[in-house]
Structures are given as C-alpha cells and as structure tokens.
Design a protein around this motif. Structure first.
Motif, PDB file in Angstrom:
ATOM      1  N   THR A   3      17.446 -38.791 -11.708  1.00  0.00           N
ATOM      2  CA  THR A   3      18.366 -38.943 -10.584  1.00  0.00           C
ATOM      3  C   THR A   3      17.595 -39.016  -9.279  1.00  0.00           C
ATOM      4  O   THR A   3      16.661 -38.231  -9.057  1.00  0.00           O
ATOM      5  CB  THR A   3      19.357 -37.766 -10.530  1.00  0.00           C
ATOM      6  OG1 THR A   3      20.104 -37.714 -11.742  1.00  0.00           O
ATOM      7  CG2 THR A   3      20.324 -37.926  -9.360  1.00  0.00           C
ATOM      8  N   ILE A   4      17.975 -39.974  -8.425  1.00  0.00           N
ATOM      9  CA  ILE A   4      17.403 -40.088  -7.086  1.00  0.00           C
ATOM     10  C   ILE A   4      18.537 -39.918  -6.078  1.00  0.00           C
ATOM     11  O   ILE A   4      19.593 -40.562  -6.206  1.00  0.00           O
ATOM     12  CB  ILE A   4      16.719 -41.453  -6.886  1.00  0.00           C
ATOM     13  CG1 ILE A   4      15.431 -41.535  -7.714  1.00  0.00           C
ATOM     14  CG2 ILE A   4      16.390 -41.692  -5.412  1.00  0.00           C
ATOM     15  CD1 ILE A   4      14.731 -42.886  -7.627  1.00  0.00           C
ATOM     16  N   THR A   5      18.330 -39.097  -5.079  1.00  0.00           N
ATOM     17  CA  THR A   5      19.379 -38.846  -4.083  1.00  0.00           C
ATOM     18  C   THR A   5      18.942 -39.211  -2.666  1.00  0.00           C
ATOM     19  O   THR A   5      19.746 -39.161  -1.740  1.00  0.00           O
ATOM     20  CB  THR A   5      19.801 -37.368  -4.113  1.00  0.00           C
ATOM     21  OG1 THR A   5      18.656 -36.549  -3.860  1.00  0.00           O
ATOM     22  CG2 THR A   5      20.405 -37.001  -5.461  1.00  0.00           C
ATOM     23  N   SER A   6      17.679 -39.584  -2.482  1.00  0.00           N
ATOM     24  CA  SER A   6      17.159 -39.867  -1.146  1.00  0.00           C
ATOM     25  C   SER A   6      16.850 -41.345  -0.953  1.00  0.00           C
ATOM     26  O   SER A   6      16.222 -41.975  -1.814  1.00  0.00           O
ATOM     27  CB  SER A   6      15.888 -39.049  -0.896  1.00  0.00           C
ATOM     28  OG  SER A   6      15.270 -39.447   0.319  1.00  0.00           O
ATOM     29  N   ARG A   7      17.257 -41.875   0.181  1.00  0.00           N
ATOM     30  CA  ARG A   7      16.933 -43.269   0.516  1.00  0.00           C
ATOM     31  C   ARG A   7      15.446 -43.452   0.798  1.00  0.00           C
ATOM     32  O   ARG A   7      14.952 -44.583   0.832  1.00  0.00           O
ATOM     33  CB  ARG A   7      17.724 -43.709   1.757  1.00  0.00           C
ATOM     34  CG  ARG A   7      19.224 -43.746   1.548  1.00  0.00           C
ATOM     35  CD  ARG A   7      19.948 -44.176   2.811  1.00  0.00           C
ATOM     36  NE  ARG A   7      21.391 -44.105   2.637  1.00  0.00           N
ATOM     37  CZ  ARG A   7      22.130 -45.085   2.134  1.00  0.00           C
ATOM     38  NH1 ARG A   7      21.549 -46.217   1.763  1.00  0.00           N
ATOM     39  NH2 ARG A   7      23.435 -44.940   2.003  1.00  0.00           N
ATOM     40  N   ASP A   8      14.750 -42.371   1.022  1.00  0.00           N
ATOM     41  CA  ASP A   8      13.321 -42.449   1.331  1.00  0.00           C
ATOM     42  C   ASP A   8      12.446 -42.457   0.088  1.00  0.00           C
ATOM     43  O   ASP A   8      11.228 -42.582   0.189  1.00  0.00           O
ATOM     44  CB  ASP A   8      12.918 -41.265   2.223  1.00  0.00           C
ATOM     45  CG  ASP A   8      13.593 -41.311   3.591  1.00  0.00           C
ATOM     46  OD1 ASP A   8      13.797 -42.436   4.090  1.00  0.00           O
ATOM     47  OD2 ASP A   8      13.930 -40.243   4.132  1.00  0.00           O
ATOM     48  N   ASN A   9      13.064 -42.333  -1.080  1.00  0.00           N
ATOM     49  CA  ASN A   9      12.312 -42.360  -2.327  1.00  0.00           C
ATOM     50  C   ASN A   9      11.648 -43.730  -2.498  1.00  0.00           C
ATOM     51  O   ASN A   9      12.278 -44.771  -2.311  1.00  0.00           O
ATOM     52  CB  ASN A   9      13.259 -42.061  -3.488  1.00  0.00           C
ATOM     53  CG  ASN A   9      12.568 -42.098  -4.831  1.00  0.00           C
ATOM     54  OD1 ASN A   9      12.367 -43.162  -5.404  1.00  0.00           O
ATOM     55  ND2 ASN A   9      12.207 -40.929  -5.339  1.00  0.00           N
ATOM     56  N   TYR A  12      13.310 -46.066  -4.975  1.00  0.00           N
ATOM     57  CA  TYR A  12      14.566 -46.612  -4.455  1.00  0.00           C
ATOM     58  C   TYR A  12      14.282 -47.712  -3.432  1.00  0.00           C
ATOM     59  O   TYR A  12      14.952 -48.758  -3.424  1.00  0.00           O
ATOM     60  CB  TYR A  12      15.405 -45.504  -3.819  1.00  0.00           C
ATOM     61  CG  TYR A  12      16.712 -46.016  -3.257  1.00  0.00           C
ATOM     62  CD1 TYR A  12      17.757 -46.372  -4.098  1.00  0.00           C
ATOM     63  CD2 TYR A  12      16.882 -46.180  -1.883  1.00  0.00           C
ATOM     64  CE1 TYR A  12      18.950 -46.878  -3.584  1.00  0.00           C
ATOM     65  CE2 TYR A  12      18.062 -46.676  -1.363  1.00  0.00           C
ATOM     66  CZ  TYR A  12      19.091 -47.018  -2.216  1.00  0.00           C
ATOM     67  OH  TYR A  12      20.268 -47.530  -1.711  1.00  0.00           O
ATOM     68  N   LYS A  13      13.313 -47.505  -2.577  1.00  0.00           N
ATOM     69  CA  LYS A  13      12.964 -48.535  -1.593  1.00  0.00           C
ATOM     70  C   LYS A  13      12.549 -49.835  -2.278  1.00  0.00           C
ATOM     71  O   LYS A  13      12.851 -50.935  -1.791  1.00  0.00           O
ATOM     72  CB  LYS A  13      11.835 -48.028  -0.689  1.00  0.00           C
ATOM     73  CG  LYS A  13      12.267 -46.963   0.306  1.00  0.00           C
ATOM     74  CD  LYS A  13      11.095 -46.563   1.197  1.00  0.00           C
ATOM     75  CE  LYS A  13      11.521 -45.568   2.257  1.00  0.00           C
ATOM     76  NZ  LYS A  13      10.379 -45.181   3.138  1.00  0.00           N
ATOM     77  N   LEU A  85      24.126 -44.892  -2.501  1.00  0.00           N
ATOM     78  CA  LEU A  85      22.820 -45.528  -2.693  1.00  0.00           C
ATOM     79  C   LEU A  85      22.931 -46.713  -3.640  1.00  0.00           C
ATOM     80  O   LEU A  85      22.297 -47.763  -3.423  1.00  0.00           O
ATOM     81  CB  LEU A  85      21.811 -44.512  -3.239  1.00  0.00           C
ATOM     82  CG  LEU A  85      20.967 -43.762  -2.191  1.00  0.00           C
ATOM     83  CD1 LEU A  85      21.842 -42.890  -1.296  1.00  0.00           C
ATOM     84  CD2 LEU A  85      19.883 -42.926  -2.866  1.00  0.00           C
TER      85      LEU A  85
END
Length: 261
Positions: A3-9, A12-13, A85
C-alpha cells in the motif's frame, strides 16, 4: 499486497509520469492498462503483469477481487492506492479502479511478409488505430506494421479502442514500410479513393498485406506505387470517403468472407 499513501513516493511518481506522458512510456518501455476488461484479457492471454494497481474502493468489487486473487496465487505484485491517488493516474472516467503496469513489446522486422498483415502509414488518430487493431484481430489477422508517423499503439487511447486485441497481435512499430512491401512475398493492396478497381473484384483467397494511410492524405505516393493493387470500396450517397477504420474493417471481412466461402 503493498500500500502507498503518499504522493511523494518514488514509485507513485513513476506511475504518474507513465500515465500522463507518451515520452515516458516510450522511454521506459512500459504502459498502463486501465479497466477490468483490459486487465482480464491480459491476464488470460499474456499472464501476470509487472504490477497490478488497485484503488481502495475497487477492493470491494467482485471482478477486481477475482483479478487480485488470481495474481496473488501467482505471487505477482499488487499495489493498493487510496482512491484520490488512484484517480490521479487513471484516465478512465468513472472507471472500476484497477490497472496493470506492463512492458511494451519491441519487435524488429527480420523476415519478409508471408501471411496476411496490416500496414499503417501515418494513421494518426488513436481511436482509428485501436479500431483497426480490433477489426484485424477479429478477422484472424495477426501481424501489424506501423510507420514512424502512426499513433503509438501502446498509448492508453489506442489500448482502450482495441479492447484487448493487442494481446493476440504481433505489433511492429517505426517500420520502413516501403522496404517491407518491396520485399514482401504476398499480395499488397492499398485503398485509394482514386482507384478504379473494386475491392470486391480482387481475389483475396490468399495472404494480403493491407495498406492504409493518413486520415486526410491517404497512403503516401511512394508506398502506393509499390502496391500490387490499388482498390476502392464502392459506396452510395454524397460522402466523399469512408473513415479509415471503417474502410479497414470492410477489407478484412471481405477477405474473411471470400476465404470462408
């Protein structure tokens, strides 16, 4: 399931770039399949993707959970995202919430044409390209060759329009079409509004290399001159010509009709 919850990951980028940039997709050799149907088709025909991405709400959808379950049984990578996201990378409005990250095949022409194939010369509209791929697959044609000016076959719009046809086709891009036609061992047919020979008067009970060109300019003159035949599809009414995707579908299924007959 990760699971990813941060846009800064960083991961994800990377997905954001792939979703929004054709240059990023070409450079990385990867693309995104968005939606249940495309993901199901890929899983059935090609196997597990590089990664499956799901939105949190989609985890309650039966079809999505069947896909996720099948992937987890294969120990494949599944990434869960909060809906906000996920929606930022999805290009499907009101989609279900599942996509696959997959590699885009890079095929090189190594031998002359020996079977029926589709040659796209500067067909720029992604919807047209996707529709042509879908019709070709439905008619039993398995090879597609695209010039450098043709829309990128692995773009999201082409993928959605083709509805899974990519996964039963061998697609070659950035191909030198004049060289391919010159070395071809099969009949080559180009559609042209100026031709006098009707499509229906050509013997299509043999392999055919179908040439289709730019939506406004048609097949390039040098390529047109190399074709074994230039054909026209007769039509009634006051319209000047058929859309290139409609034209291709008529050609493919006339060939299928003749062979089945």
């Amino acid at each position: 399931m990760k699971t990813i919850t941060s846009r800064d990951n960083a991961q994800y980028k990377d997905l954001v770039k792939l979703a929004g940039s054709a240059q990023a997709r070409r450079k990385s050799g990867r693309t995104l399949l968005d939606g249940v149907h495309l993901c199901q088709s890929y899983l059935q025909l090609r196997g597990a993707p590089e990664q499956c991405i799901v939105g949190e709400t989609a985890l309650h959808n039966r079809e999505v959970m069947e896909i996720v379950g099948a992937l987890q049984a294969q120990h494949a990578h599944v990434l869960a995202l909060p809906d906000a996201l996920y929606n930022a990378i999805s290009q499907v409005e009101h989609g279900v919430g599942v996509m696959f990250l997959i590699p885009t095949p890079e095929r090189v022409v190594t031998e002359p044409l020996k079977v029926s194939a589709v040659l796209l010369d500067g067909v720029q509209d992604p919807g047209n390209v996707g529709s042509i791929l879908r019709s070709a697959a439905a008619a039993g044609i398995t090879q597609v060759y695209c010039s450098a000016g043709t829309a990128f076959c692995w773009s999201p719009k082409v993928l959605r329009a083709a509805m899974g046809a990519h996964f039963v086709l061998d697609i070659f891009e950035n191909v030198d079409l004049p060289a391919l036609v010159s070395n071809s061992q099969v009949l080559s047919l180009a559609t042209s509004g100026y031709a006098t020979q009707r499509l229906y008067d050509v013997n299509l009970r043999q392999p055919v290399a179908w040439l289709f060109g730019h939506e406004g300019q048609g097949v390039a003159h040098d390529l047109l001159a190399l074709a074994s035949h230039q054909v026209v599809i007769p039509h009634a009414g006051q319209v000047e010509s058929l859309n290139v995707a409609a034209c291709a579908a008529v050609c493919f299924f006339e060939q299928l009709r003749q062979n089945q007959g």
